[in-house]
Scaffold this active site. Structure first.
Site, PDB file in Angstrom:
ATOM      1  N   ASP A  46       4.887   4.735 -15.022  1.00 13.60           N
ATOM      2  CA  ASP A  46       5.159   3.414 -15.582  1.00 13.60           C
ATOM      3  C   ASP A  46       3.861   2.641 -15.766  1.00 13.60           C
ATOM      4  O   ASP A  46       3.596   2.058 -16.822  1.00 13.60           O
ATOM      5  CB  ASP A  46       6.116   2.667 -14.654  1.00 13.60           C
ATOM      6  CG  ASP A  46       6.687   1.407 -15.287  1.00 13.60           C
ATOM      7  OD1 ASP A  46       6.431   1.160 -16.477  1.00 13.60           O
ATOM      8  OD2 ASP A  46       7.391   0.657 -14.588  1.00 13.60           O
ATOM      9  N   TYR A  98      11.811   3.826  -7.750  1.00 10.84           N
ATOM     10  CA  TYR A  98      12.720   2.991  -8.531  1.00 10.84           C
ATOM     11  C   TYR A  98      14.181   3.293  -8.205  1.00 10.84           C
ATOM     12  O   TYR A  98      15.048   2.439  -8.381  1.00 10.84           O
ATOM     13  CB  TYR A  98      12.478   3.183 -10.023  1.00 10.84           C
ATOM     14  CG  TYR A  98      11.187   2.573 -10.537  1.00 10.84           C
ATOM     15  CD1 TYR A  98      10.325   1.898  -9.686  1.00 10.84           C
ATOM     16  CD2 TYR A  98      10.828   2.680 -11.864  1.00 10.84           C
ATOM     17  CE1 TYR A  98       9.156   1.348 -10.154  1.00 10.84           C
ATOM     18  CE2 TYR A  98       9.653   2.132 -12.351  1.00 10.84           C
ATOM     19  CZ  TYR A  98       8.819   1.469 -11.489  1.00 10.84           C
ATOM     20  OH  TYR A  98       7.648   0.919 -11.950  1.00 10.84           O
ATOM     21  N   LYS A 136      -0.943  11.237  -5.620  1.00  7.18           N
ATOM     22  CA  LYS A 136      -1.749  10.652  -4.545  1.00  7.18           C
ATOM     23  C   LYS A 136      -1.580  11.544  -3.322  1.00  7.18           C
ATOM     24  O   LYS A 136      -1.169  11.107  -2.230  1.00  7.18           O
ATOM     25  CB  LYS A 136      -1.298   9.202  -4.276  1.00  7.18           C
ATOM     26  CG  LYS A 136      -2.260   8.402  -3.396  1.00  7.18           C
ATOM     27  CD  LYS A 136      -3.638   8.225  -4.006  1.00  7.18           C
ATOM     28  CE  LYS A 136      -4.518   7.332  -3.121  1.00  7.18           C
ATOM     29  NZ  LYS A 136      -5.918   7.336  -3.552  1.00  7.18           N
ATOM     30  N   ASP A 148       1.500   2.196 -19.568  1.00  2.00           N
ATOM     31  CA  ASP A 148       1.195   0.873 -20.115  1.00  2.00           C
ATOM     32  C   ASP A 148      -0.311   0.716 -20.338  1.00  2.00           C
ATOM     33  O   ASP A 148      -0.745   0.132 -21.344  1.00  2.00           O
ATOM     34  CB  ASP A 148       1.707  -0.220 -19.183  1.00  2.00           C
ATOM     35  CG  ASP A 148       3.188  -0.520 -19.390  1.00  2.00           C
ATOM     36  OD1 ASP A 148       3.813   0.173 -20.215  1.00  2.00           O
ATOM     37  OD2 ASP A 148       3.723  -1.413 -18.715  1.00  2.00           O
ATOM     38  N   ASP A 194      -5.545   6.771  -8.699  1.00  5.66           N
ATOM     39  CA  ASP A 194      -6.579   5.744  -8.841  1.00  5.66           C
ATOM     40  C   ASP A 194      -7.702   6.234  -9.750  1.00  5.66           C
ATOM     41  O   ASP A 194      -8.217   5.482 -10.589  1.00  5.66           O
ATOM     42  CB  ASP A 194      -7.104   5.295  -7.475  1.00  5.66           C
ATOM     43  CG  ASP A 194      -7.342   6.444  -6.517  1.00  5.66           C
ATOM     44  OD1 ASP A 194      -6.993   7.597  -6.823  1.00  5.66           O
ATOM     45  OD2 ASP A 194      -7.883   6.188  -5.414  1.00  5.66           O
TER      46      ASP A 194
END
Length: 356
Positions: free
Chosen positions: A247, A142, A191, A251, A223
């Site tokens: 992020d 970001y 990851k 959610d 994942d």
């Protein structure tokens, strides 16, 4: 105690939910003998309309002078045509950076009275959901370089993700410190089988973990973590992860608790001043209709009382008032169940205030 709170009402339902949170803070001030002063700081689409930019310098200065910041929500389709550098969300990124808010804390707790709203199987929900996502907030993709160029006759886009050891270390310490006060388990999400940034992340988290022998450290690929959150969320205590993964996963975590409208968040740096907000968006489709659920914002105000103002009893009073309101059967539309008493945004705020 006197505290100054910068108020960013924002866009869409932002002004509605912030007003109810302020009402609850005023009830707390009256009951416990405090004084809260509110200073408006326009940000987001409304600031673009009024000032041409998503975060005017005057609003930033107001936030930096305050004891803490309360935010509703920013953005909406009205401003989709804005250049990337001037979109409403850019104001939020600029504010986080200027305030040095490198850690975002998002609790995911399922209220027992809302178990029927959980989209997971009943046997999974029965095991309970109570964990915290600790997300690095001012690094990663970001805040990396973003470029779109013409290469060999076609457009090519590049988004850079980078992390340094100190950025990982400081947010990891927040997670381990929090786990010590909870159930003593940190799950670090990365990851590392693919990304260099994730390999550095895992190495650094392990180094920090050696200073916390009383806290169990687990690693999980992102994942797999997305799957485990819906397979068995009860296994998690404190999750720590980088900006983009956090992020997305937070959610997902909010939705499995019953509604995204119930979840607060705090963003913190080195000091006590923080940024407090619900995790949902501006919901322009229901703006101005008194349909928004203010509970996420009210609980964010409770987090402000606890983490920025060291008012644990006051925060507990707000949280207990929310719990008692739900036990009384009152519901906004997003959490309405059979037999529930439907309330609008203002009425829900009033019920919670009455129980402070």
């Amino acid at each position: 105690m006197n505290k100054t709170i910068a108020v960013i009402r924002g866009d869409g339902i932002g002004p509605e939910i912030v007003s109810e949170a302020i009402g609850v803070l005023d009830a707390v001030a009256e009951k416990f003998g405090h004084a809260f002063t509110y200073q408006e700081a326009p940000m987001g689409g409304c600031a673009i309309d009024a000032f041409g930019v998503p975060l005017p310098d005057s609003s930033l200065e107001t936030c930096l002078r305050s004891d803490s910041v309360l935010l509703g929500a920013v953005g909406g389709p009205k401003w989709d045509a804005q250049p990337s550098a001037n979109r409403p969300e850019r104001g939020l990124l600029k504010l986080r950076s200027a305030m040095g808010l490198y850690t975002n804390i998002r609790p995911a707790r399922m209220f027992s009275d809302l178990a029927a709203a959980c989209p997971l199987r009943a046997d999974i929900a029965a095991k309970g959901i109570d964990f915290v996502v600790v997300r690095e907030l001012i690094g990663g993709m970001y805040f990396g370089e973003h470029t779109t160029s013409q290469v060999d006759g076609e457009q090519k886009a590049v988004d850079v993700c980078s992390y340094s050891e100190h950025e990982v270390r400081r947010v990891a310490r927040v997670a381990f410190d929090m786990a010590r006060k909870r159930r003593g388990r940190v799950t670090s999400i990365d990851k590392a089988n693919v990304l260099d940034t994730s390999r550095l992340w895992r190495k650094t988290v392990e180094e920090v973990g050696r200073d916390y022998p009383d806290v169990e450290l687990l690693h999980m690929y992102v994942d797999n973590a997305a799957m485990q959150l819906v397979r068995d969320p009860s296994q998690f205590d404190v999750i720590v992860t980088e900006n983009l993964f956090g992020d997305i996963l937070s959610d997902e975590a909010s939705q499995i608790t019953g509604s995204i409208g119930m979840i607060p968040s705090s963003s913190m740096g080195e000091g006590t001043r923080g940024l407090y907000e619900p995790i949902h968006g501006s919901a322009p489709d229901i703006a101005g209709q008194d349909k928004a659920n203010p509970i996420g914002t009210i609980l964010a105000a409770a987090m402000m009382l606890r983490y920025s103002f060291d008012m644990s009893a006051e925060a507990g009073a707000v949280e207990a008032a929310v719990d008692r309101t739900l036990k009384a059967g009152f519901r906004c539309g997003d959490i309405l169940n059979e037999g529930g008493k439907l309330l609008g945004c203002k009425a829900m705020g009033a019920e919670i205030r009455a129980r402070i």
